[in-house]
Design an enzyme around this catalytic site. Structure first.
Site, PDB file in Angstrom:
ATOM      1  N   LYS A   1     -65.950 -69.740  -4.363  1.00 32.27           N
ATOM      2  CA  LYS A   1     -66.475 -70.358  -3.148  1.00 32.27           C
ATOM      3  C   LYS A   1     -67.976 -70.095  -3.084  1.00 32.27           C
ATOM      4  O   LYS A   1     -68.407 -68.930  -3.136  1.00 32.27           O
ATOM      5  CB  LYS A   1     -65.765 -69.729  -1.946  1.00 32.27           C
TER       6      LYS A   1
HETATM    7  O1  G3P Z   1     -62.802 -69.809   6.025  1.00 35.64           O
HETATM    8  C1  G3P Z   1     -63.682 -70.696   6.609  1.00 35.64           C
HETATM    9  C2  G3P Z   1     -63.294 -71.168   7.994  1.00 35.64           C
HETATM   10  O2  G3P Z   1     -61.986 -71.646   7.983  1.00 35.64           O
HETATM   11  C3  G3P Z   1     -63.601 -70.211   9.079  1.00 35.64           C
HETATM   12  O3  G3P Z   1     -63.055 -70.598  10.317  1.00 35.64           O
HETATM   13  O4  G3P Z   1     -62.535 -70.154  12.684  1.00 35.64           O
HETATM   14  O5  G3P Z   1     -64.163 -68.664  11.481  1.00 35.64           O
HETATM   15  O6  G3P Z   1     -64.780 -70.990  12.090  1.00 35.64           O
HETATM   16  P1  G3P Z   1     -63.666 -70.077  11.702  1.00 35.64           P
END
Ligand code: G3P
Length: 213
Positions: free
Chosen positions: A83
């Site tokens: 990633k």
């Molecule tokens: O892993 C990336 C993403 O899914 C993070 O989500 O909820 O932290 O914005 P969030």
């Protein structure tokens, strides 16, 4: 639509895998830090549970250092996906990864031109962050629609990995918009098969059955 779990928590990954609907896992530095374990060990453990793609994110911000991390992480298991952040150095690293046949998930994507660029360079996955766009008053789902249109226009094979999904409605709308994958926390995942009428209906069936006996 494939379902990925957005977590580094081993118990959650095992639970989802046991249901037979886990297609892969995404992690990020925040999720790994939350577990308080060694990163490499954690990725090894996850890759033993699922044979689906497991995204492991680099923490360097310079291309050469990113590549050192990427090559090391790829040694862990064949299903490790690197990633990379969608910044200039990340795109440079993506180009090298493509040449070395290292599969990449480009992350922190917030607008469609970023998605177009990483597809042109050859990303295997592109991760738009829906919830975080909603958080700042933008329409996260529109990004998925735009990406679908662009990728279909040019027949890119890059998969749209809808991320930052905060609730089941996000998953549903992302599926309708044509996202290839939805990655979600376990709290969202476990709501996908739930409905109060299912539980009430089962309760009624079982109490009626008891009366017969
Ligand atoms: O892993 C990336 C993403 O899914 C993070 O989500 O909820 O932290 O914005 P969030």
């Amino acid at each position: 639509m494939k379902f990925f779990l957005d977590t580094a928590n081993i118990d959650q990954i095992k639970a989802a895998n046991d249901m037979g609907i886990l297609d892969g896992v995404t992690t990020n530095p925040s999720l790994v830090a939350r577990e308080g374990k060694d990163f490499r060990t954690l990725v090894e453990q996850i890759c033993r549970i699922t044979s689906g793609p497991v995204s492991a994110e680099v923490v360097s911000t310079e291309c050469r250092a990113m590549m050192t991390e990427a090559r090391e992480l790829r040694q862990i298991a064949p299903n490790v996906i690197i990633k990379l952040p969608t910044i200039a150095e990340g795109i440079k690293a993506l180009k090298i990864c493509v040449a070395e046949e290292i599969p990449v998930n480009m992350t922190l994507v917030f607008q469609p031109l970023q998605a177009l660029i990483v597809a042109k360079v050859g990303a295997k996955f592109c991760s738009p962050f829906l919830g975080r766009l909603d958080d700042i008053g933008e329409d996260g789902m529109k990004l998925i629609h735009d990406m679908r249109q662009i990728y279909d226009n040019y027949m890119f094979e890059t998969e749209i990995l809808a991320a930052s999904l905060r609730h089941p409605f996000h998953v549903l709308e992302a599926a309708k918009a044509g996202a290839d994958i939805g990655t979600m926390p376990y709290s969202v995942f476990e709501q996908l098969w739930k409905h109060p009428l299912t539980d009430l209906g089962l309760e009624k069936f079982l109490s009626d059955w008891k009366k017969l006996k």
